[in-house]
Design a protein around this motif. Sequence first.
Motif, PDB file in Angstrom:
ATOM      1  N   GLY A 193     -40.977  -6.197 -15.175  1.00  0.00           N
ATOM      2  CA  GLY A 193     -39.769  -6.504 -14.436  1.00  0.00           C
ATOM      3  C   GLY A 193     -38.607  -5.577 -14.695  1.00  0.00           C
ATOM      4  N   ARG A 194     -38.833  -4.503 -15.429  1.00  0.00           N
ATOM      5  CA  ARG A 194     -37.733  -3.595 -15.758  1.00  0.00           C
ATOM      6  C   ARG A 194     -37.785  -2.334 -14.907  1.00  0.00           C
ATOM      7  NH1 ARG A 194     -36.561  -3.735 -22.257  1.00  0.00           N
ATOM      8  NH2 ARG A 194     -36.072  -5.968 -22.373  1.00  0.00           N
ATOM      9  N   ARG A 195     -36.597  -1.771 -14.694  1.00  0.00           N
ATOM     10  CA  ARG A 195     -36.489  -0.493 -13.983  1.00  0.00           C
ATOM     11  C   ARG A 195     -36.460   0.613 -15.027  1.00  0.00           C
ATOM     12  NH1 ARG A 195     -34.871   0.619  -9.174  1.00  0.00           N
ATOM     13  NH2 ARG A 195     -33.189   2.008  -9.827  1.00  0.00           N
ATOM     14  N   VAL A 196     -37.419   1.520 -14.903  1.00  0.00           N
ATOM     15  CA  VAL A 196     -37.647   2.537 -15.931  1.00  0.00           C
ATOM     16  C   VAL A 196     -37.656   3.909 -15.286  1.00  0.00           C
ATOM     17  CG1 VAL A 196     -39.250   3.378 -17.695  1.00  0.00           C
ATOM     18  CG2 VAL A 196     -39.028   0.908 -17.291  1.00  0.00           C
ATOM     19  N   ILE A 197     -37.016   4.880 -15.953  1.00  0.00           N
ATOM     20  CA  ILE A 197     -37.073   6.262 -15.505  1.00  0.00           C
ATOM     21  C   ILE A 197     -37.480   7.130 -16.689  1.00  0.00           C
ATOM     22  CG2 ILE A 197     -34.597   6.670 -15.903  1.00  0.00           C
ATOM     23  CD1 ILE A 197     -34.689   8.552 -13.430  1.00  0.00           C
ATOM     24  N   GLU A 198     -38.386   8.081 -16.452  1.00  0.00           N
ATOM     25  CA  GLU A 198     -38.771   9.047 -17.466  1.00  0.00           C
ATOM     26  C   GLU A 198     -38.238  10.417 -17.079  1.00  0.00           C
ATOM     27  OE1 GLU A 198     -42.584  10.920 -19.901  1.00  0.00           O
ATOM     28  OE2 GLU A 198     -42.967   9.683 -18.133  1.00  0.00           O
ATOM     29  N   LEU A 199     -37.626  11.103 -18.050  1.00  0.00           N
ATOM     30  CA  LEU A 199     -37.103  12.450 -17.830  1.00  0.00           C
ATOM     31  C   LEU A 199     -38.072  13.480 -18.407  1.00  0.00           C
ATOM     32  CD1 LEU A 199     -33.327  12.019 -18.768  1.00  0.00           C
ATOM     33  CD2 LEU A 199     -34.466  11.584 -16.595  1.00  0.00           C
TER      34      LEU A 199
ATOM     35  N   VAL B  91     -41.191   1.988 -12.027  1.00  0.00           N
ATOM     36  CA  VAL B  91     -41.069   3.247 -12.759  1.00  0.00           C
ATOM     37  C   VAL B  91     -40.818   4.416 -11.827  1.00  0.00           C
ATOM     38  CG1 VAL B  91     -42.290   4.885 -14.253  1.00  0.00           C
ATOM     39  CG2 VAL B  91     -42.535   2.427 -14.633  1.00  0.00           C
ATOM     40  N   THR B  92     -39.934   5.306 -12.270  1.00  0.00           N
ATOM     41  CA  THR B  92     -39.733   6.603 -11.638  1.00  0.00           C
ATOM     42  C   THR B  92     -39.971   7.678 -12.683  1.00  0.00           C
ATOM     43  OG1 THR B  92     -38.091   5.728 -10.080  1.00  0.00           O
ATOM     44  CG2 THR B  92     -38.082   8.110 -10.461  1.00  0.00           C
ATOM     45  N   VAL B  93     -40.860   8.627 -12.387  1.00  0.00           N
ATOM     46  CA  VAL B  93     -41.104   9.743 -13.301  1.00  0.00           C
ATOM     47  C   VAL B  93     -40.513  11.001 -12.682  1.00  0.00           C
ATOM     48  CG1 VAL B  93     -43.103   8.785 -14.467  1.00  0.00           C
ATOM     49  CG2 VAL B  93     -43.431   9.994 -12.332  1.00  0.00           C
ATOM     50  N   THR B  94     -39.816  11.783 -13.488  1.00  0.00           N
ATOM     51  CA  THR B  94     -39.084  12.938 -12.967  1.00  0.00           C
ATOM     52  C   THR B  94     -39.393  14.192 -13.779  1.00  0.00           C
ATOM     53  OG1 THR B  94     -37.094  12.672 -14.340  1.00  0.00           O
ATOM     54  CG2 THR B  94     -37.203  11.396 -12.293  1.00  0.00           C
ATOM     55  N   ASP B  95     -39.243  15.305 -13.118  1.00  0.00           N
ATOM     56  CA  ASP B  95     -39.358  16.609 -13.771  1.00  0.00           C
ATOM     57  C   ASP B  95     -38.867  17.657 -12.781  1.00  0.00           C
ATOM     58  OD1 ASP B  95     -40.058  18.737 -15.554  1.00  0.00           O
ATOM     59  OD2 ASP B  95     -41.685  17.510 -16.363  1.00  0.00           O
ATOM     60  N   LEU B  96     -38.937  18.909 -13.180  1.00  0.00           N
ATOM     61  CA  LEU B  96     -38.583  19.990 -12.264  1.00  0.00           C
ATOM     62  C   LEU B  96     -39.604  20.066 -11.127  1.00  0.00           C
ATOM     63  CD1 LEU B  96     -37.589  22.723 -14.867  1.00  0.00           C
ATOM     64  CD2 LEU B  96     -36.065  21.306 -13.487  1.00  0.00           C
ATOM     65  N   PRO B  97     -39.230  20.593  -9.984  1.00  0.00           N
ATOM     66  CA  PRO B  97     -40.131  20.604  -8.825  1.00  0.00           C
ATOM     67  C   PRO B  97     -41.504  21.202  -9.099  1.00  0.00           C
ATOM     68  CG  PRO B  97     -37.918  21.181  -8.132  1.00  0.00           C
ATOM     69  CD  PRO B  97     -37.877  21.098  -9.633  1.00  0.00           C
ATOM     70  N   LEU B  98     -41.582  22.226  -9.955  1.00  0.00           N
ATOM     71  CA  LEU B  98     -42.854  22.873 -10.234  1.00  0.00           C
ATOM     72  C   LEU B  98     -43.872  21.911 -10.843  1.00  0.00           C
ATOM     73  CD1 LEU B  98     -44.389  25.614 -10.287  1.00  0.00           C
ATOM     74  CD2 LEU B  98     -43.522  25.914 -12.615  1.00  0.00           C
ATOM     75  N   ALA B  99     -43.397  20.903 -11.594  1.00  0.00           N
ATOM     76  CA  ALA B  99     -44.291  19.985 -12.293  1.00  0.00           C
ATOM     77  C   ALA B  99     -44.716  18.796 -11.445  1.00  0.00           C
ATOM     78  CB  ALA B  99     -43.618  19.482 -13.570  1.00  0.00           C
ATOM     79  N   LEU B 100     -44.117  18.621 -10.279  1.00  0.00           N
ATOM     80  CA  LEU B 100     -44.376  17.400  -9.500  1.00  0.00           C
ATOM     81  C   LEU B 100     -45.809  17.273  -8.990  1.00  0.00           C
ATOM     82  CD1 LEU B 100     -41.071  16.855  -7.495  1.00  0.00           C
ATOM     83  CD2 LEU B 100     -41.675  16.166  -9.824  1.00  0.00           C
ATOM     84  N   PRO B 101     -46.484  18.353  -8.554  1.00  0.00           N
ATOM     85  CA  PRO B 101     -47.881  18.170  -8.135  1.00  0.00           C
ATOM     86  C   PRO B 101     -48.763  17.615  -9.241  1.00  0.00           C
ATOM     87  CG  PRO B 101     -47.027  20.233  -7.285  1.00  0.00           C
ATOM     88  CD  PRO B 101     -45.987  19.712  -8.236  1.00  0.00           C
ATOM     89  N   GLN B 102     -48.574  18.085 -10.480  1.00  0.00           N
ATOM     90  CA  GLN B 102     -49.339  17.543 -11.601  1.00  0.00           C
ATOM     91  C   GLN B 102     -49.001  16.078 -11.839  1.00  0.00           C
ATOM     92  OE1 GLN B 102     -50.346  19.457 -15.666  1.00  0.00           O
ATOM     93  NE2 GLN B 102     -48.415  18.398 -16.034  1.00  0.00           N
TER      94      GLN B 102
END
Length: 237
Positions: A50-56, A99-110
Amino acid sequence: LVILPRECARFGFQKCLQLFGANLGVAAPVWEAALHLCCYFEDQSVEFRGRRVIELGAGTGVVGILAALLRLSGCLQTHPILSFHLRHMTLCCLPGAEVTVTDLPLALPQLQANVSANVPPAGWPSAPPAVLPLCWGEDHLAFPSDWDLVLCADIVYLPETYPLLVETLAHLCKNGAVVYLSSKMRREHRTQSFYEEHLRSRFDVELVLRDDNQNNNIYCEELNKRLDRKQFLFTTE
């Protein structure tokens, strides 16, 4: 194609695809700091449901995917489809976090490939993790500030990014989010100075776990609104 380290199977990951390792550099591997953070969540029975989580700086997305897949339960019953015994506990596939997972655009396909590769047999407990680009200090204001947890693993290694990371964390934590940050304490990267100088300028910082063998620290932080307002007034004068 590189399979996830054996240690991660205990957390229920089916596999981890590192399809673009030659181009991604530090975003490609599963770092020890991420495994330490996953183990800490297990040992401390951190509740994601039930929590909103973001990973940097998610890289492979191991930590964020764990939060979306699972919650830790001390109960003895097992899920009929997906359960993994961890010491004297059972890891059950029950409703997880948003959950939202984030990174630079280059890493998004992985990142997207790893999210797709780890869909549990019964489907995601909540929604599948969202995969979004985030460049610290540049487009962080496009993200909301209503998170419950901010997760970070081994993202403190470039001193020139430290002010940008603090600025991003301060924005994401305006409404009271708790940050869990796991770091290999590298002297050559002045990692300790990030926590003692940069982060403490706006956050209350607590060392919650130290692993001397791996030279890894896990910190828990919350925004100190008095310090944050003081920093805001200083930068706007």
